[in-house]
Design an enzyme around this catalytic site. Structure first.
Site, mmCIF file in Angstrom:
data_model
loop_
_atom_site.group_PDB
_atom_site.id
_atom_site.type_symbol
_atom_site.label_atom_id
_atom_site.label_comp_id
_atom_site.label_asym_id
_atom_site.label_seq_id
_atom_site.Cartn_x
_atom_site.Cartn_y
_atom_site.Cartn_z
ATOM 1 N N ILE A 9 1.135 7.002 -0.006
ATOM 2 C CA ILE A 9 0.448 6.027 0.825
ATOM 3 C C ILE A 9 -0.992 5.874 0.365
ATOM 4 O O ILE A 9 -1.672 6.859 0.098
ATOM 5 C CB ILE A 9 0.454 6.470 2.306
ATOM 6 C CG1 ILE A 9 1.885 6.689 2.786
ATOM 7 C CG2 ILE A 9 -0.250 5.450 3.181
ATOM 8 C CD1 ILE A 9 1.985 7.467 4.062
ATOM 9 N N CYS A 10 -1.432 4.641 0.291
ATOM 10 C CA CYS A 10 -2.845 4.396 -0.021
ATOM 11 C C CYS A 10 -3.528 3.981 1.267
ATOM 12 O O CYS A 10 -3.443 2.840 1.690
ATOM 13 C CB CYS A 10 -2.963 3.295 -1.073
ATOM 14 S SG CYS A 10 -4.663 2.922 -1.490
ATOM 15 N N LEU A 11 -4.151 4.945 1.914
ATOM 16 C CA LEU A 11 -4.830 4.658 3.179
ATOM 17 C C LEU A 11 -6.098 5.509 3.208
ATOM 18 O O LEU A 11 -6.037 6.732 3.015
ATOM 19 C CB LEU A 11 -3.898 5.006 4.353
ATOM 20 C CG LEU A 11 -4.423 4.699 5.747
ATOM 21 C CD1 LEU A 11 -4.731 3.218 5.904
ATOM 22 C CD2 LEU A 11 -3.424 5.122 6.807
ATOM 23 N N ASN A 33 0.799 -1.218 0.000
ATOM 24 C CA ASN A 33 0.000 0.000 0.000
ATOM 25 C C ASN A 33 0.836 1.273 0.000
ATOM 26 O O ASN A 33 0.306 2.369 0.187
ATOM 27 C CB ASN A 33 -0.946 0.018 1.203
ATOM 28 C CG ASN A 33 -1.850 -1.189 1.221
ATOM 29 O OD1 ASN A 33 -1.722 -2.058 2.067
ATOM 30 N ND2 ASN A 33 -2.718 -1.268 0.239
#
Lengths: 199, 578
Positions: free
Chosen positions: A91-93, A83
């Site tokens: 960041i993939c959050l 991620n």
């Protein structure tokens, strides 16, 4: 910066500094500029993960509309995680995007990131190559992530096998980072990595 | 023990913080999902997203309810805090006895000032509640432990921590307990404070009771003296009370704030927006977006204020809002503008680059076309026995597009011809046409009207067909060519003129077809000669070149594409190129 943003960030900054996690050296924040618009965060790799023992530095940019909009966070330390982009550190959050809520703070964001390190979400990847490896070759992923932690985040585990492969490539005049990326992307298959690098 | 107690207080303080601004609640409101926030904070948040910031469940502004209990708790808490500060300040050695009298009077006021404070709280910053409150809160502390194990006063004095110890994050169970233990007290505190004297049965604050009892027993004090004391003392000691007293009537004289109903800004006409803004005395300048934004921000502030127990007046609110607006517009505006530039500039550059790149890439095919044209021209002119001047002219500059050259000649010939105005009309049109053409090639109707007069006049032109006249004024033409060379610096740009002519040509053809179907073939040659000079003529004025630059990239590209397409079916290409 808007008044509310500056005041809140100051408060949160103190909150993090006073928090228990700092006492345990799990998270840390530092000021980059006096204006509190840019901060430097640091999280420790959570135990029982490939990131254990590493310290990951984050860039935190606080928008003027904070806390009504999320802070912009990315990894400055290179990291091998489904991620997190291994190139840019993006960041993939969800909580840093559409799931952000005004009640979240710097501390919760840092702790969430720490949680992300221990629980990756390969079905919603930022780095497709890493995510693929995470799903197809979990053991290889773990070794690679640990190796990256050692190389960039000061992790304790070394891997002589990987080291030698990288040395083979650096001997050919390839930058060690490029060599690491190529080898990691091809499950440490030296031949394919070489092919890719020289194609 | 005492330490622990203050720890609990800090927990309590930590719990009384708004999740959005992280400050102690200011006019707390309760959401449907039982979370509390400052009225202003949650309203601001709900304009960005209609979910609860704490639990992400759907929440709407209309469902917010005032949380009065929490507000009271905060008041009580603030008093406790002030009291402790006061105690620290009064740490200088003083006997409890010495303190007692000074405190007594103010305590007598507890009942009234308490109520006033409750009214006052939201509008007056908590810190503004001044020292006299410490006494009240002191009383609060004192009343509390009447049942508790420790005498707070001594403990307070000895152990007041100046810095707040770190609060622990997981305090839910404790706090509920705390809340339960606190809430009734807050509600009851005024009642507890007052105690009836067993001797004279006059009600008085608990703190003064001992002193009073002494006097009462000794027979020195009467009811009236106590009463007067109680009545007289509050004013000098409690500083804020007069202010409060002043404020209260002030507010009552004003109309109570009414919440503003929800408006759909997108559907409101500008005038109505302005009217609404004016209604609240707000500035009405700026564009629509600006107005709607301002109105929305004001409505949020206004409605938040409506929740306050003691809201500010409209005037105060307006002033506050204007101050906020100024702070908001100052730095953010500049950043917005700069960001706008930042995003736009590279786009144009990129586009320009792409266009130049395209021209460069297709240079060879253009060149090819030109070459074809030239050859055809040569053969044609030879056939029609045009004098060598034209050829030599084009040879002067091998890269020179032949079209303009010939055009020029025809133009010159036209100028000599009797119908000068005819030649001028298309000339004019061609200057404007590139832009129009760009939009659609099929806009025949418009062009048809433009060209209406032409077919009739054309025969006369065709009578003295240009090829013959070409040679008439070679000197003039050459001069003009010079000008063309001088003005048009960039060759590719000039070449790119052609695509513009292409569609135009088609139209003229169509018009000709419609107007005089018989002459289609005849007029073909003259038509091209007739039409092209005008566009070539525009170059010296630099107009076409400029308009070309102004054209958006898509247009330029699409034109090239049409050109190339046309190129493929050779028949039409030849027509254009002449």
């Amino acid at each position: 910066m808007a008044n509310i943003a500056a005041q809140r960030i100051k408060r949160e900054f103190k909150e993090v500094i006073k928090s228990e996690e700092v006492a345990k050296c799990a998270i840390k924040v530092e000021l980059v500029s006096d204006s509190y618009t840019e901060l430097k965060g640091e999280i420790a790799g959570p135990p029982d993960t490939p990131y254990e023992g590493g310290n990951f530095v984050l860039e935190i940019k606080v928008p003027e509309t904070y806390p009504f909009n999320p802070p912009k966070v990315r990894f400055l330390t290179k990291i091998w995680h489904p991620n997190i982009s291994s190139v840019t550190g993006a960041i993939c959050l969800d909580i840093l995007k559409d799931q952000w809520a005004a009640a979240m703070t710097l501390r919760t964001v840092l702790l969430s990131l720490q949680a992300l390190l221990s629980a990756a979400e390969p079905d919603d990847p930022q780095d497709a190559v890493v995510a693929k490896q995470y799903k197809d070759a979990p053991d290889m992923f773990r070794l690679t992530a640990r190796y990256w932690t050692a190389a960039y985040a000061g992790g304790p585990y070394s891997n002589p096998d990987f080291d030698s492969k990288i040395r083979r490539l650096t001997d050919m005049g390839i930058e060690s980072h490029d060599a690491r990326v190529a080898l990691s992307s091809f499950n440490w298959d030296l031949e394919r990595a070489t092919e890719q690098l020289f194609s | 023990m005492a330490r622990a107690e203050f720890g609990e207080l800090h927990e309590l303080e930590g719990l009384c913080k708004c999740g959005i601004c992280q400050e102690t609640f200011n006019t707390p409101v309760l959401t449907q999902c039982s979370h509390s926030f400052c009225s202003l904070c949650i309203r601001k948040w709900l304009t960005t997203k209609a979910v609860c910031p704490a639990c992400s469940s759907e929440t709407h502004e209309s469902s917010l309810r005032k949380n009065t209990v929490l507000e009271n708790i905060i008041e009580a808490l603030e008093r406790v805090k002030k009291n402790r500060k006061g105690v620290v300040a009064a740490r200088s050695p003083q006997k409890p006895n010495a303190r007692a009298p000074s405190q007594g009077p103010s305590n007598s006021n507890v009942n009234s000032s308490n109520k006033l404070n409750q009214n006052l709280h939201p509008s007056v910053p908590i810190s503004a509640i001044s020292d006299s409150d410490t006494d009240d809160s002191d009383a609060f502390i004192k009343t509390r432990p009447s049942t508790s194990k420790i005498s707070p006063k001594t403990n307070v004095r000895s152990n007041v921590p100046k810095e707040t110890p770190p609060r622990t994050p997981c305090i839910k169970p404790q706090t509920t307990a705390l809340n339960q233990s606190l809430t009734p007290k807050v509600g009851a505190s005024p009642a507890v404070v007052k105690v009836a004297c067993p001797v004279c049965s006059v009600e008085m604050p608990q703190r003064v009771i001992n002193e009073h009892l002494d006097k009462c027993l000794s027979g020195g004090t009467t009811r009236s003296s106590v009463a007067t004391k109680v009545a007289a003392t509050p004013t000098p000691v409690s500083a804020p009370s007069p202010k409060v007293a002043q404020r209260a009537p002030d507010n009552s004289s004003n109309l109570p704030l009414e919440p503003i109903k929800k408006m759909v800004y997108n559907l409101m006409p500008d005038a109505q927006l302005r009217k609404e803004l004016k209604k609240y005395g707000l500035p009405t300048q700026g564009d629509r977006k600006c107005l709607a934004g301002r109105m929305q921000r004001y409505v949020v502030l206004h409605n938040a204020e409506c929740d306050a127990t003691n809201p500010r007046t409209l005037e105060e609110l307006r002033k506050y809002f204007e101050k906020e607006e100024r702070a908001l517009s100052g730095p953010s505006n500049t950043t917005k503008f700069s960001s706008m530039f930042k995003t736009k500039q590279p786009d144009e550059d990129e586009f320009d680059k792409a266009r130049k790149e395209y021209i460069r890439q297709n240079n060879s095919s253009f060149q090819n076309l030109i070459e074809q044209c030239r050859n055809r021209n040569k053969s044609k002119t030879k056939e029609q026995s045009v004098q060598p001047v034209t050829l030599s002219d084009s040879e002067d500059d091998p890269e020179e597009v032949p079209v303009p050259t010939i055009n020029k000649t025809s133009k010159d010939s036209d100028s000599d011809s009797p119908c000068d105005d005819v030649q001028k009309t298309p000339h004019h049109k061609s200057v404007q046409r590139p832009k129009r053409k760009v939009l659609s090639i099929d806009s025949d109707t418009e062009d048809e009207t433009d060209f209406d007069g032409r077919p009739e006049k054309r025969p006369s032109l065709e009578g003295n067909t240009s090829p013959v006249l070409v040679s008439k004024t070679p000197v003039k033409r050459e001069l003009r060519n010079r000008v063309v060379h001088a003005k048009v610096a960039e060759k590719p740009q000039r070449r790119s003129l052609k695509p513009k002519q292409a569609p135009k040509k088609e139209v003229t053809k169509a018009v000709v077809n419609k107007a005089s179907p018989m002459k289609v073939i005849d007029s073909e040659g003259s038509d091209s000669l007739f039409d092209t000079p005008s566009s070539a003529d525009t170059i010296p004025c630099g107009q076409v070149t400029r308009s070309q630059k102004e054209d958006s990239g898509d247009d330029a590209l699409s034109k090239f594409v049409t050109l190339l397409d046309d190129n493929s079916d050779s028949g039409s290409t030849t027509d254009f190129e002449i």
